[in-house]
Design an enzyme around this catalytic site. Sequence first.
Site, PDB file in Angstrom:
ATOM      1  N   PRO A 177       0.795  -1.248   0.000  1.00 34.45           N
ATOM      2  CA  PRO A 177       0.000   0.000   0.000  1.00 34.45           C
ATOM      3  C   PRO A 177       0.812   1.276   0.000  1.00 34.45           C
ATOM      4  O   PRO A 177       0.841   1.999   1.005  1.00 34.45           O
ATOM      5  CB  PRO A 177      -0.825  -0.136   1.269  1.00 34.45           C
ATOM      6  CG  PRO A 177       0.118  -0.817   2.212  1.00 34.45           C
ATOM      7  CD  PRO A 177       0.859  -1.829   1.354  1.00 34.45           C
ATOM      8  N   CYS A 178       1.422   1.584  -1.103  1.00 37.79           N
ATOM      9  CA  CYS A 178       2.270   2.780  -1.132  1.00 37.79           C
ATOM     10  C   CYS A 178       1.446   4.063  -1.049  1.00 37.79           C
ATOM     11  O   CYS A 178       2.007   5.137  -0.884  1.00 37.79           O
ATOM     12  CB  CYS A 178       3.137   2.784  -2.373  1.00 37.79           C
ATOM     13  SG  CYS A 178       2.264   2.509  -3.913  1.00 37.79           S
ATOM     14  N   HIS A 179       0.134   3.950  -1.157  1.00 39.41           N
ATOM     15  CA  HIS A 179      -0.685   5.169  -1.056  1.00 39.41           C
ATOM     16  C   HIS A 179      -0.735   5.675   0.380  1.00 39.41           C
ATOM     17  O   HIS A 179      -1.206   6.773   0.628  1.00 39.41           O
ATOM     18  CB  HIS A 179      -2.099   4.891  -1.560  1.00 39.41           C
ATOM     19  CG  HIS A 179      -2.847   3.871  -0.782  1.00 39.41           C
ATOM     20  ND1 HIS A 179      -2.705   2.511  -0.989  1.00 39.41           N
ATOM     21  CD2 HIS A 179      -3.737   4.001   0.228  1.00 39.41           C
ATOM     22  CE1 HIS A 179      -3.495   1.861  -0.142  1.00 39.41           C
ATOM     23  NE2 HIS A 179      -4.118   2.743   0.619  1.00 39.41           N
TER      24      HIS A 179
END
Length: 124
Positions: free
Chosen positions: A70-72
């Site tokens: 989940p790089c967001h």
Amino acid sequence: MLDGMSLEQLIKRGEIVEGMTFNQKVWALCAQVPAGSVTTYGDIAQALGCNGARAVGNALNRNPYAPEVPCHRVVGSDGRLTGFAGGLPAKEALLRAEGVEVRNGRASLASRHHFAPVRVRLSA
DNA sequence: TATTTGACAAATC
DNA sequence: TGATTTGCCAAAT
């Protein structure tokens, strides 16, 4: 090596092992951030023992394991979203969907995640 | 092997 | 507030 588990699997599980490249460690740390929480590029850099926040951004920009990793959930030190391969609007929508407040393109750092010191698993 | 490239960050003005 | 400058660092060229 790697306990028979694929490197990809370890990264998605947020596990860091000796021999991983910088980028792989970044992805693994990112995978440790739970939904509803956020972290910053700088925090990840520090957890890895350096001040290369930009290098962290580069790694996330090329994140090959999205959306499992989940790089967001990684934002700037001041909460600004700063960037996202899929476009900032998408990043904002994802964060909101997870309960993170986003106002004026800026995420609340109230749920900032705290990383445990990186302990590299001893080989074998 | 050297240079360029960023999804950064803090300091300064 | 915002704009500019400088230091940072792994990867890709």
